[in-house]
Design an enzyme around this catalytic site. Structure first.
Site, PDB file in Angstrom:
ATOM      1  N   ASP A  73      60.640   4.444  65.918  1.00 16.90           N
ATOM      2  CA  ASP A  73      59.828   5.236  65.006  1.00 16.90           C
ATOM      3  C   ASP A  73      58.389   5.108  65.510  1.00 16.90           C
ATOM      4  OD1 ASP A  73      58.260   6.272  63.059  1.00 16.90           O
ATOM      5  OD2 ASP A  73      58.993   4.986  61.429  1.00 16.90           O
ATOM      6  N   HIS A  82      52.941  24.625  80.487  1.00 11.92           N
ATOM      7  CA  HIS A  82      54.039  24.866  81.424  1.00 11.92           C
ATOM      8  C   HIS A  82      53.840  26.152  82.227  1.00 11.92           C
ATOM      9  CE1 HIS A  82      55.791  27.522  78.301  1.00 11.92           C
ATOM     10  NE2 HIS A  82      56.562  28.013  79.248  1.00 11.92           N
ATOM     11  N   LYS A 132      54.681  27.454  86.631  1.00 10.08           N
ATOM     12  CA  LYS A 132      55.461  28.615  87.084  1.00 10.08           C
ATOM     13  C   LYS A 132      54.983  29.031  88.471  1.00 10.08           C
ATOM     14  CE  LYS A 132      56.184  30.540  82.448  1.00 10.08           C
ATOM     15  NZ  LYS A 132      57.594  30.769  82.163  1.00 10.08           N
ATOM     16  N   GLU A 142      57.523  38.914  74.234  1.00  8.32           N
ATOM     17  CA  GLU A 142      58.836  38.259  74.153  1.00  8.32           C
ATOM     18  C   GLU A 142      59.736  39.071  73.237  1.00  8.32           C
ATOM     19  OE1 GLU A 142      58.572  33.682  74.260  1.00  8.32           O
ATOM     20  OE2 GLU A 142      57.057  34.294  72.841  1.00  8.32           O
ATOM     21  N   HIS A 199      48.493  29.290  77.200  1.00  7.83           N
ATOM     22  CA  HIS A 199      49.030  30.023  78.348  1.00  7.83           C
ATOM     23  C   HIS A 199      48.163  31.221  78.738  1.00  7.83           C
ATOM     24  CE1 HIS A 199      52.268  27.478  77.260  1.00  7.83           C
ATOM     25  NE2 HIS A 199      52.850  28.274  76.397  1.00  7.83           N
TER      26      HIS A 199
HETATM   27  C1  BG6 Z   1      55.840  28.174  74.368  1.00  7.00           C
HETATM   28  C2  BG6 Z   1      55.717  28.744  72.997  1.00  7.00           C
HETATM   29  O1  BG6 Z   1      54.705  27.419  74.692  1.00  7.00           O
HETATM   30  O2  BG6 Z   1      55.994  29.233  75.318  1.00  7.00           O
HETATM   31  C3  BG6 Z   1      56.905  29.608  72.651  1.00  7.00           C
HETATM   32  O3  BG6 Z   1      55.615  27.688  72.044  1.00  7.00           O
HETATM   33  C4  BG6 Z   1      57.122  30.658  73.724  1.00  7.00           C
HETATM   34  O4  BG6 Z   1      56.728  30.240  71.380  1.00  7.00           O
HETATM   35  C5  BG6 Z   1      57.139  30.024  75.107  1.00  7.00           C
HETATM   36  O5  BG6 Z   1      58.355  31.310  73.464  1.00  7.00           O
HETATM   37  C6  BG6 Z   1      57.184  31.093  76.182  1.00  7.00           C
HETATM   38  O6  BG6 Z   1      57.408  30.491  77.419  1.00  7.00           O
HETATM   39  P1  BG6 Z   1      58.134  31.270  78.605  1.00  7.00           P
HETATM   40  O7  BG6 Z   1      58.127  30.292  79.719  1.00  7.00           O
HETATM   41  O8  BG6 Z   1      59.497  31.628  78.099  1.00  7.00           O
HETATM   42  O9  BG6 Z   1      57.312  32.496  78.864  1.00  7.00           O
END
Ligand code: BG6
Length: 484
Positions: A92, A177, A181, A215, A239
């Site tokens: 925890d 992230h 890419k 998306e 992002h």
């Molecule tokens: C995440 C978000 O950081 O990125 C999500 O929290 C989103 O809501 C995602 O769907 C999108 O990532 P990718 O790599 O699928 O474009």
């Protein structure tokens, strides 16, 4: 720094039973293992509140790999080898008790320790305290922080303060992230590996830039996190602003963490605060996605919500290079298509020599498609073959660079493969520095303040569309159109 050259031989994953660990982190570590990129004796310790033992965690990991790693990448031997690296310690993280047991589980960390926090941000502070108290924050420990890093500048600064009280900046790895890419890294190759683009990459030649991250998915069972967060904080703060910074930054002196991040942060600081009318919020209503009827956000949520699932913005960068060039950004859930794309719209030629022959010209467009397809496409004018008696027919034709074709032999990796390896090896180039995160939040907070001041409620759009009409109007008003 000698220490950053050291490879780290133990990894501790906080939030190890969570969604991100199952979908991304464990499959990425498996892929690195399969490619023999992890040291043979590197160990991975999972921790979370869930009461599991080592065997239970290995079971969970095996199920995750079954689901998220393609069959052709797996062999019994590789799987067994990977699972043997795993162990688990329930914890925890909200109290310091229990961290000693984690430290005991980790044992000898003299080979270096890389920690990844993929937990609710409210656990960051107590986790850091716990790590420090148990001797898991020493000079050979690096820490990776998964988003969200706070909900506004104040909370982000508080998290950053708590982390930096224990870890110096060169051992803090803030994960976005998108930077992992391949296509995003390619933006730098395109801009700074070619002579062609840089001389025209400025307000003298560029009319405007568009960044779209659309998306088709909806809430995906993430209501707890998403509702109240919304598209601006979930996607733009991190992002999309990172994409904008990579597109707009000055050429760095070298491909290294300091040079690149120095340039990105200058752009982020030069973002002009938005005025009223330069942002649009939206929320999806009933509609269709991929030909299937889907419920609106409120229905999916089971409550009426003020959270935006779409946002469109007109950003401006106050520096010499970009004066007067709008950067239109839009992102949303349940939109017409899954697409991440950057469009650089160039200006028209100063004088059309074909005018007298009724030849019409269109301005050049550079389309950089990041996902799901990966290509760079330059739309250029060409003459249609013919004798041109009545008029010259000029047409826009694409000059295509398909990255998936050009590099069809290279396997596409999950962004986290690259990022986790960089964390293990201590390379911060693709991680976000504190000053960047804070500049991002400063700009985002000002937008939210405008929304609060004007009581801007999200405008409705049908699921499966390109967002609310007001989103279209944002560009149309300036005599421009979204690239669709
Ligand atoms: C995440 C978000 O950081 O990125 C999500 O929290 C989103 O809501 C995602 O769907 C999108 O990532 P990718 O790599 O699928 O474009």
């Amino acid at each position: 720094m000698a220490e950053s050259a050291q490879r780290h031989e133990t990894i501790i994953l906080f939030g190890a039973t969570g969604d991100l660990a199952q979908r991304m982190l464990l499959p990425s570590l498996y892929a690195l293992h399969a490619d023999e990129l992890l040291a043979p004796d590197l160990r991975i310790i999972g921790t979370a509140r869930t009461g599991l033992d080592d065997a239970g965690f290995r079971e969970l990991a095996r199920a995750a790999l079954d689901e998220y790693v393609p069959a052709e990448r797996k062999t019994g031997e590789l799987l067994a080898g990977f699972l043997a690296r795993l162990s688990y310690q329930p914890l925890d993280a909200s109290t310091v008790e229990g961290f000693d047991r984690l430290a005991a589980k980790a044992g000898d960390i003299s080979g270096g320790l890389a920690i990844v926090l993929s937990t609710a941000p409210s656990l960051f502070e107590p986790t850091i305290k716990g790590l420090e108290s148990a001797g898991l924050a020493g000079a050979n420990v690096r820490i990776g922080l998964e988003k969200p890093l706070g909900i506004d500048l104040g909370s982000a600064a508080k998290i950053n303060d708590a982390v930096s009280a224990v870890f110096p900046e060169h051992r803090i790895f803030r994960i976005d992230h998108y930077l992992g890419k391949e296509t995003v890294q390619n933006l730098m190759a395109l801009r700074f590996g070619n002579m062609l683009f840089e001389p025209v990459w400025n307000s003298a030649h560029v009319d405007h830039v568009q960044i779209t991250v659309s998306e088709t998915v909806g809430l995906e069972g993430r209501a707890d996190f998403y509702n109240g967060t919304g598209a601006l904080r979930d996607m733009v703060q991190n992002h999309m602003l990172q994409l904008l910074a990579l597109i707009a930054m000055e050429p760095p002196g070298a491909f290294d963490a300091t040079a690149i991040r120095d340039e990105k942060v200058k752009v982020l600081r030069a973002l002009r605060p938005l005025r009223e009318g330069e942002s649009v919020r939206g929320k999806y209503d009933n509609g269709a996605s991929g030909g299937v009827a889907v419920a609106g956000y409120d229905t999916e949520l089971g409550a009426e919500s003020d959270t935006e699932t779409f946002v469109a913005l007109k950003a401006q960068i106050d520096n010499w290079r970009w004066q007067g060039v709008p950067f239109y950004l839009r992102t949303g859930k349940r939109m017409a298509e899954r697409r991440s794309e950057i469009v650089v719209q160039f200006k028209s030629v100063p004088h059309n020599i074909f005018e007298g022959r009724h030849g019409r010209l269109q301005a050049n467009t550079l389309i950089i498609r990041l996902q799901p397809q990966e290509y760079v496409r330059l739309l250029v004018m060409a003459k249609e073959p013919g004798l041109d008696r009545k008029k010259v027919v000029l047409r826009e034709v694409p000059l295509d660079l398909s990255l998936s074709e050009a590099f069809h032999r290279s396997r596409r990796r999950i962004a986290y493969e690259r990022l986790l390896l960089d964390l293990i090896e201590g390379d911060q180039t693709l991680f976000v520095r504190r000053d960047e995160v804070e500049a991002q939040w400063r700009w985002i907070d000002a937008i939210r303040a405008i929304w609060a001041e004007h009581g801007d409620a999200p405008k409705r759009y049908a699921a499966g569309s390109w967002g609310p009409v007001a989103g279209l109007a944002l560009t149309e008003r300036d005599g421009r159109s979204w690239h669709e």
